[in-house]
Design an enzyme around this catalytic site. Structure first.
Site, short mmCIF file in Angstrom:
data_model
loop_
_atom_site.label_atom_id
_atom_site.label_comp_id
_atom_site.label_asym_id
_atom_site.label_seq_id
_atom_site.Cartn_x
_atom_site.Cartn_y
_atom_site.Cartn_z
N GLU A 124 1.78 7.97 -105.38
CA GLU A 124 1.97 7.46 -104.02
C GLU A 124 2.12 5.95 -104.02
O GLU A 124 2.92 5.39 -103.27
CB GLU A 124 0.80 7.87 -103.14
N GLU B 96 2.75 8.52 -92.61
CA GLU B 96 2.70 9.41 -93.75
C GLU B 96 4.08 10.05 -93.84
O GLU B 96 4.45 10.89 -93.03
CB GLU B 96 1.62 10.48 -93.54
#
Length: 316
Positions: free
Chosen positions: A143, A280
């Site tokens: 990530e 997100e």
């Protein structure tokens, strides 16, 4: 990872999560957005970028600036602010005179500094870890690499519109910054908008993006009363533009189909005094979403959607 200071969910939305207003607005946008809600319309992923192939993020660069924090325990109250600000002359454009802070979630070096990132910091409503390592796809694309790539693309797009852009980190420090410092960077810059870029780490089958908005919080060092309304406006605009740019649907597991979620447990939001949201961009633990997140072209479109949402908010 789904936020700045808590682990990813492994099941549908926990009780503290609750859908927020805006369903009608986003639903209307989805009607005109190609691919909204349709997995078949999503682009096919190509091979991951060159920094996506290893099972762990690469080591931090050996070339570090004088503004980096010490290698000992985190001391966010005294940590210096970053210098990752536009130094070149910017073109005149619709965002000239505006300052945008982009917060790439986590840091590739966090994995090597678990003691420092586990230090507790004040988030206004309690205490939490300084930061986390973030999540990764099953193939090992971290990530922290994703957020940096999208954030750099986003910076380029915003600067082309004349905005001054500050990154909270640009892989130019060993770890962090801590979540409270991330908020402080936006506050000190007197940013017109702050966006924290993330990717979720939920269960397979959970798909789509969502934008996290600050809840009304007052206590400790937190007071979001002045930013709740403008942050919602910023978040709704980003969500609508993200649908159009990427073809991705709003989350099927958080936000009740609105693509929006309100939280009161994130230090990066609680401590902000300027409009701020998290996005997100997808779920790294779902194979279909992971195929998008590891695709260079899709990441460019994700950056474009966020940039368009920010631009819409700043020129409203």
């Amino acid at each position: 990872m789904r936020d700045d200071d808590s682990p990813p969910p492994t099941s549908p939305a926990p009780a503290r999560r609750r859908p927020v207003a805006g369903a009608a607005v986003l639903a209307a946008l989805c009607l005109t957005a190609a691919g909204c809600g349709s997995g078949g319309a999503l682009p096919q992923a190509g091979p991951p970028a060159s920094d996506s192939t290893s099972s762990a993020p690469p080591e931090p660069s050996a070339s570090t600036s004088a503004s980096q924090p010490p290698s000992g325990p985190a001391s966010p109250s005294t940590a210096p602010l970053p210098s990752a600000t536009s130094a070149k002359a910017l073109p005149k454009g619709p965002l000239t005179g505006r300052t945008v802070v982009i917060d790439p979630g986590h840091n590739p070096g966090n994995r090597e500094h678990t003691r420092e990132i586990n230090a507790q910091v004040d988030i206004g409503t309690g205490r939490k870890e300084c930061d986390t390592t973030g999540t990764a796809t099953d193939s090992g694309y971290a990530e922290a690499r994703f957020t940096l790539d999208v954030s750099r693309k986003l910076r380029t797009l915003l600067e082309a519109e004349g905005a001054k852009v500050v990154l909270t980190q640009d892989d130019d420090r060993p770890f962090g910054p801590c979540v409270d410092e991330r908020a402080r960077i936006g506050n000190t810059a007197r940013a017109d908008a702050v966006v924290s870029v993330h990717a979720d780490g939920s269960a397979a089958g959970n798909r789509g993006f969502h934008v996290i908005l600050p809840a009304a919080v007052s206590g400790g060092g937190a007071d979001t009363s002045k930013i709740v309304v403008p942050s919602r406006d910023l978040g709704e605009r980003i969500a609508g533009k993200f649908v159009r740019a990427t073809g991705s649907a709003p989350s099927n597991y958080i936000g009740g189909g609105t693509g929006l979620d309100t939280r009161n447990d994130l230090g990066g939001l609680n401590l902000s005094t300027v409009p701020k949201v998290f996005i997100e961009c997808g779920n790294m633990r779902d194979p279909k979403d992971a195929a998008l997140l590891t695709n260079e072209d899709w990441r460019q479109r994700a950056a474009a959607g966020i940039a368009e949402g920010i631009g819409s908010y700043l020129t409203r």
